[in-house]
Design an enzyme around this catalytic site. Structure first.
Site, PDB file in Angstrom:
ATOM      1  N   CYS A   1      35.303 -16.081  34.998  1.00  0.00           N
ATOM      2  CA  CYS A   1      35.545 -15.947  36.440  1.00  0.00           C
ATOM      3  C   CYS A   1      35.303 -14.512  36.934  1.00  0.00           C
ATOM      4  O   CYS A   1      34.612 -14.331  37.945  1.00  0.00           O
ATOM      5  CB  CYS A   1      36.949 -16.393  36.819  1.00  0.00           C
ATOM      6  SG  CYS A   1      37.794 -17.369  35.583  1.00  0.00           S
TER       7      CYS A   1
ATOM      8  N   ARG B   1      38.692 -16.946  22.558  1.00  0.00           N
ATOM      9  CA  ARG B   1      40.128 -17.035  22.822  1.00  0.00           C
ATOM     10  C   ARG B   1      40.881 -17.010  21.509  1.00  0.00           C
ATOM     11  O   ARG B   1      40.418 -17.564  20.512  1.00  0.00           O
ATOM     12  CB  ARG B   1      40.468 -18.347  23.545  1.00  0.00           C
ATOM     13  CG  ARG B   1      39.965 -18.352  24.949  1.00  0.00           C
ATOM     14  CD  ARG B   1      40.453 -19.552  25.734  1.00  0.00           C
ATOM     15  NE  ARG B   1      39.761 -19.566  27.009  1.00  0.00           N
ATOM     16  CZ  ARG B   1      39.846 -20.533  27.908  1.00  0.00           C
ATOM     17  NH1 ARG B   1      40.613 -21.584  27.657  1.00  0.00           N
ATOM     18  NH2 ARG B   1      39.185 -20.461  29.033  1.00  0.00           N
TER      19      ARG B   1
ATOM     20  N   GLN C   1      31.465 -22.508  27.477  1.00  0.00           N
ATOM     21  CA  GLN C   1      31.868 -23.340  28.616  1.00  0.00           C
ATOM     22  C   GLN C   1      30.665 -23.763  29.448  1.00  0.00           C
ATOM     23  O   GLN C   1      29.725 -23.002  29.623  1.00  0.00           O
ATOM     24  CB  GLN C   1      32.806 -22.559  29.541  1.00  0.00           C
ATOM     25  CG  GLN C   1      34.235 -22.500  29.091  1.00  0.00           C
ATOM     26  CD  GLN C   1      35.160 -22.062  30.225  1.00  0.00           C
ATOM     27  OE1 GLN C   1      35.039 -22.509  31.368  1.00  0.00           O
ATOM     28  NE2 GLN C   1      36.083 -21.182  29.910  1.00  0.00           N
TER      29      GLN C   1
ATOM     30  N   ASP D   1      30.435 -23.778  32.618  1.00  0.00           N
ATOM     31  CA  ASP D   1      31.319 -23.244  33.650  1.00  0.00           C
ATOM     32  C   ASP D   1      30.613 -23.108  34.998  1.00  0.00           C
ATOM     33  O   ASP D   1      29.385 -22.973  35.063  1.00  0.00           O
ATOM     34  CB  ASP D   1      31.792 -21.850  33.191  1.00  0.00           C
ATOM     35  CG  ASP D   1      33.068 -21.426  33.882  1.00  0.00           C
ATOM     36  OD1 ASP D   1      33.636 -22.240  34.631  1.00  0.00           O
ATOM     37  OD2 ASP D   1      33.509 -20.273  33.663  1.00  0.00           O
TER      38      ASP D   1
ATOM     39  N   HIS E   1      31.776 -21.411  39.150  1.00  0.00           N
ATOM     40  CA  HIS E   1      32.754 -21.015  40.160  1.00  0.00           C
ATOM     41  C   HIS E   1      32.146 -21.275  41.524  1.00  0.00           C
ATOM     42  O   HIS E   1      31.044 -20.798  41.810  1.00  0.00           O
ATOM     43  CB  HIS E   1      33.141 -19.550  39.951  1.00  0.00           C
ATOM     44  CG  HIS E   1      33.870 -19.367  38.657  1.00  0.00           C
ATOM     45  ND1 HIS E   1      33.239 -19.019  37.491  1.00  0.00           N
ATOM     46  CD2 HIS E   1      35.175 -19.572  38.339  1.00  0.00           C
ATOM     47  CE1 HIS E   1      34.124 -18.992  36.507  1.00  0.00           C
ATOM     48  NE2 HIS E   1      35.307 -19.332  36.995  1.00  0.00           N
TER      49      HIS E   1
ATOM     50  N   LYS F   1      45.467 -27.200  38.591  1.00  0.00           N
ATOM     51  CA  LYS F   1      44.213 -27.779  38.084  1.00  0.00           C
ATOM     52  C   LYS F   1      44.256 -29.298  38.094  1.00  0.00           C
ATOM     53  O   LYS F   1      45.333 -29.888  37.966  1.00  0.00           O
ATOM     54  CB  LYS F   1      43.973 -27.406  36.612  1.00  0.00           C
ATOM     55  CG  LYS F   1      44.300 -26.019  36.206  1.00  0.00           C
ATOM     56  CD  LYS F   1      43.724 -25.700  34.831  1.00  0.00           C
ATOM     57  CE  LYS F   1      44.615 -26.090  33.691  1.00  0.00           C
ATOM     58  NZ  LYS F   1      44.029 -25.865  32.379  1.00  0.00           N
TER      59      LYS F   1
ATOM     60  N   HIS G   1      37.245 -23.368  40.250  1.00  0.00           N
ATOM     61  CA  HIS G   1      36.721 -23.168  38.899  1.00  0.00           C
ATOM     62  C   HIS G   1      36.500 -24.569  38.353  1.00  0.00           C
ATOM     63  O   HIS G   1      37.409 -25.398  38.452  1.00  0.00           O
ATOM     64  CB  HIS G   1      37.739 -22.508  37.967  1.00  0.00           C
ATOM     65  CG  HIS G   1      38.310 -21.217  38.449  1.00  0.00           C
ATOM     66  ND1 HIS G   1      38.225 -20.071  37.712  1.00  0.00           N
ATOM     67  CD2 HIS G   1      39.011 -20.897  39.567  1.00  0.00           C
ATOM     68  CE1 HIS G   1      38.853 -19.087  38.344  1.00  0.00           C
ATOM     69  NE2 HIS G   1      39.346 -19.569  39.475  1.00  0.00           N
TER      70      HIS G   1
HETATM   71  C1  TSB Z   1      36.660 -23.717  34.357  1.00  0.00           C
HETATM   72  N1  TSB Z   1      38.174 -20.258  34.333  1.00  0.00           N
HETATM   73  C2  TSB Z   1      38.127 -21.670  34.081  1.00  0.00           C
HETATM   74  C3  TSB Z   1      36.713 -22.176  34.222  1.00  0.00           C
HETATM   75  O1  TSB Z   1      36.097 -21.630  35.384  1.00  0.00           O
HETATM   76  C4  TSB Z   1      38.664 -21.933  32.659  1.00  0.00           C
HETATM   77  O2  TSB Z   1      38.391 -21.153  31.767  1.00  0.00           O
HETATM   78  N2  TSB Z   1      39.382 -23.016  32.522  1.00  0.00           N
HETATM   79  S1  TSB Z   1      40.053 -23.511  31.149  1.00  0.00           S
HETATM   80  O3  TSB Z   1      40.838 -22.471  30.577  1.00  0.00           O
HETATM   81  O4  TSB Z   1      40.746 -24.727  31.436  1.00  0.00           O
HETATM   82  O5  TSB Z   1      38.905 -23.810  30.131  1.00  0.00           O
HETATM   83  C5  TSB Z   1      37.873 -24.704  30.488  1.00  0.00           C
HETATM   84  C6  TSB Z   1      37.693 -25.794  29.450  1.00  0.00           C
HETATM   85  O6  TSB Z   1      37.432 -25.225  28.176  1.00  0.00           O
HETATM   86  C7  TSB Z   1      38.926 -26.657  29.220  1.00  0.00           C
HETATM   87  O7  TSB Z   1      39.016 -27.648  30.185  1.00  0.00           O
HETATM   88  C8  TSB Z   1      38.650 -27.223  27.841  1.00  0.00           C
HETATM   89  O8  TSB Z   1      37.874 -28.393  27.922  1.00  0.00           O
HETATM   90  C9  TSB Z   1      37.814 -26.146  27.170  1.00  0.00           C
HETATM   91  N3  TSB Z   1      38.565 -25.378  26.148  1.00  0.00           N
HETATM   92  C10 TSB Z   1      39.641 -24.600  26.358  1.00  0.00           C
HETATM   93  N4  TSB Z   1      40.058 -24.039  25.202  1.00  0.00           N
HETATM   94  C11 TSB Z   1      39.212 -24.467  24.239  1.00  0.00           C
HETATM   95  C12 TSB Z   1      39.108 -24.230  22.826  1.00  0.00           C
HETATM   96  N5  TSB Z   1      39.955 -23.422  22.194  1.00  0.00           N
HETATM   97  N6  TSB Z   1      38.124 -24.848  22.140  1.00  0.00           N
HETATM   98  C13 TSB Z   1      37.244 -25.643  22.777  1.00  0.00           C
HETATM   99  N7  TSB Z   1      37.286 -25.898  24.098  1.00  0.00           N
HETATM  100  C14 TSB Z   1      38.260 -25.318  24.826  1.00  0.00           C
HETATM  101 ZN    ZN Z   2      37.051 -19.678  35.986  1.00  0.00          ZN
END
Ligand code: TSB
Ligand code: ZN
Length: 586
Positions: A277, A306, A324, A326, A328, A412, A458
């Site tokens: 983001c 992460r 992702q 992703d 925005h 969300k 997002h």
């Molecule tokens: C959607 N900032 C937002 C983005 O713009 C975001 O990061 N959202 S999130 O934290 O929900 O992460 C997005 C998606 O990443 C989740 O819906 C999930 O499907 C996936 N995700 C999250 N953590 C993991 C992980 N550790 N391993 C694999 N996929 C993951």
């Molecule tokens: Zn985001």
């Protein structure tokens, strides 16, 4: 599978079975100390401190035998109520129980314990009346589990089991557990050479092998095309940012425990990014925008890092390095509803293409008490949550609510699915954010020529390519629809000496038409080669012999079928191309 927690009788039975397990463990391991043993959706578990001892596979059978004995001993299960002092005295040698008792508020609860023969456990109950009622059970698996879920604490031994009222229900459950193990994406991923891990790369850092990479590329192409048609603008940004960037966004204050630690390069302090983001906010701010330009949709297939607990990482489903899908979406307040609707439609449309039917929408809200995790601005949160509810009600989608699952910046809508093994996970997500645009001082020029703050959605349709692929492996049990299959066609000359030339001609024809094809002219028996196309779950197997060569035709078999169809080369091309275009399973 029956949800034990939704059936009171089964819940009591499973909880009672946890006690039976504890009784048996106490007989076999006199040093054992017991933490908690709840009923869960899929049965029950008990967390046990066995001192230095670690449970092994063969121990489960031994414990189960002892449980059968305890059950047959037909002991009454007797409830006794205690004052706090009495309870502290009774369990004075057991630090785990003392911890539990001390956490109970004075006067708030009756402290009770249950005794069956030589075993007594602190427990709220209720339980069945006699151990002989606990008859149809099985211990399923075991794992390590930190005391109170905290990795700084001692690792306890967690043993899982299930219990039913009759043999048929138990058998049905065990069968399903077996089937699920076969579907586990980690198992299929290894068999089909989709991905691998290596300790030198690190835990939760899978590497995509050529077969897996083909699937991922297809997913990328698929969603890129959809997003392009919907007016998304795709970008590339670095997977690091400075600490200051994440201080500006608020991640540093509210998301730090999910981030890799800071690293210093010259005078700059960097972090591996956990989300994209902030980068996209800066891209928005790079240009002046009028109200007419909005919505602006910035998309990226973006790598994030992460920190996930080492016990939580799992195949491609929960990783520490992920990509992702992703985007925005920068919108005016009056565009929130419409834009949200478009995202939900896209999610539903994608799920239809992939044949995903079993999912639930979850409205993820903040926990008002948790001021550390969530940005502290009640007014903003109330507004965002009310708006999201309104949008969902307008859309008419069914959802359930989950407190404490929101992002730190806003509520969300998450889509939850159930993997073959383990608890539900989120695939897609669409999030409403009034916060980050303010923190980055984003604006557009409204119709009065004034500065106004945009709202950000997002969204990630696949979630991550990693998790989505894990899910698709399990959905298809590794028998991917033709368009996703790493190998779409296997060409098998019946007699490699006589038929290879024509088989090669067909292979070239298919390859020239962008079909992923392999020629198997090894000097192996036909039956052996045919069986291998089945274990590899290749959608189309072409069997090329005299008749095919003489008539310039193709005979093909679909995965999992025995009959063969003969067609001209042109017709085969048409059939398979249509199959790919329609994203059908062969
Ligand atoms: C959607 N900032 C937002 C983005 O713009 C975001 O990061 N959202 S999130 O934290 O929900 O992460 C997005 C998606 O990443 C989740 O819906 C999930 O499907 C996936 N995700 C999250 N953590 C993991 C992980 N550790 N391993 C694999 N996929 C993951
Ligand atoms: Zn985001």
């Amino acid at each position: 599978m029956i949800n034990i927690k939704e059936n009171e009788k089964l819940e009591i039975l499973n909880h009672s079975c946890a006690h039976l397990l504890a009784q048996a463990v106490q007989h076999l391991y006199p040093q054992a100390k017991f933490w908690v043993g709840p009923a869960i959706e899929e049965g029950f578990y008990y967390d046990i401190d066995l001192g230095e001892e670690v449970i092994k596979e063969e121990d489960l059978e031994r414990i189960e035998k002892e449980m059968k004995k305890c059950s047959k001993s037909s002991k009454k299960i007797v409830r006794q109520e205690l004052t706090k002092e009495e309870a502290l005295e009774k369990f004075k040698d057991d630090p785990y129980k003392i911890d539990l008792i001390n956490r109970m508020e004075e006067g708030e609860q009756v402290i009770s314990c249950y005794t069956q023969g030589d075993f007594t456990d602190l427990c709220r109950g209720p339980h069945v009346e006699n151990t002989k009622q606990i008859k149809y059970f099985k211990l399923i698996k075991f794992s390590g589990a930190y005391w109170k879920g905290d990795s700084k604490n001692k690792m306890l031994q967690r043993i899982y089991g299930v219990c039913f009222e009759n043999q048929e229900d138990l058998d049905a459950c065990l069968k399903e557990i077996e089937e699920r193990k076969l579907r586990d994406h980690r198992k299929i991923g290894k068999e089909q050479e989709l991905f691998m891990n290596h300790e030198l790369v690190g835990s939760g850092m899978p590497m995509w092998l050529p077969n897996g990479a083909i699937i991922r590329k297809q997913l990328e192409n698929y969603i890129y095309e959809k997003e392009q048609k919907l007016g998304y603008l795709h970008v590339y940004t670095p997977c690091v940012g400075t600490v200051d960037l994440y201080k500006t966004s608020g991640h540093w204050d509210h998301y730090k425990e999910n981030m890799f630690p800071m690293m210093k390069v010259d005078e700059e302090e960097f972090v591996l990014r956990p989300m994209n983001c902030p980068h996209h906010m800066l891209i928005y701010a790079n240009k002046l925008h009028s109200y007419r330009d909005l919505p602006i949709r910035i998309g990226e297939f973006a790598t994030d890092f992460r920190y996930e607990a080492s016990g939580a990482v799992k195949g491609l489903e929960r990783v520490r390095c992920m990509c992702q899908n992703d985007a925005h979406l920068f919108v005016r307040p009056d565009q929130i509803g419409e834009e949200f609707k478009k995202v939900v439609s896209l999610i539903l449309n994608v799920y239809q293409d992939f044949g995903i039917k079993d999912y639930k929408f979850r409205l993820s809200l903040r926990d008002k008490e948790d001021k550390e995790k969530y940005f502290d601005d009640d007014k903003m949160w109330d507004e965002a949550e009310a708006k999201l509810r309104e949008v969902l009600n307008d859309l008419g989608v069914e959802y359930f609510e989950a407190i404490g699952e929101a992002a730190f910046y806003g509520p969300k809508l998450d889509v939850e699915v159930k993997p073959a093994v383990g608890p539900e996970v989120t695939l897609s997500t669409c999030q409403l954010d009034f916060l980050l645009p303010r923190r980055f001082e984003l604006f557009y020029i409204d119709s009065n020529g004034e500065k106004a703050t945009p709202v950000v959605l997002h969204r990630a349709i696949f979630g991550t390519f990693d998790r989505f692929t894990a899910f698709m492996i399990e959905e298809t049990k590794g028998a991917f629809p033709t368009w996703l299959s790493p190998t779409q066609v296997s060409v098998i000359p019946v007699n490699p000496e006589l038929h290879t030339e024509y088989a090669e001609e067909i292979t070239k024809l298919l390859r020239d038409n962008n079909i992923r094809v392999e020629l198997d002219n090894r000097n192996e028996k036909l039956g052996y080669r045919l069986r291998e196309t089945q274990t590899k779950k290749i959608p189309y197997t072409l069997i090329i012999g005299d008749s095919e060569k003489d008539n310039q035709t193709i005979s093909y078999r679909l995965f999992g079928q025995k009959d063969t169809t003969t067609v001209s080369k042109e017709d085969f091309l048409k059939i398979i191309t249509e199959d790919i275009t329609n994203k059908r399973r062969a």
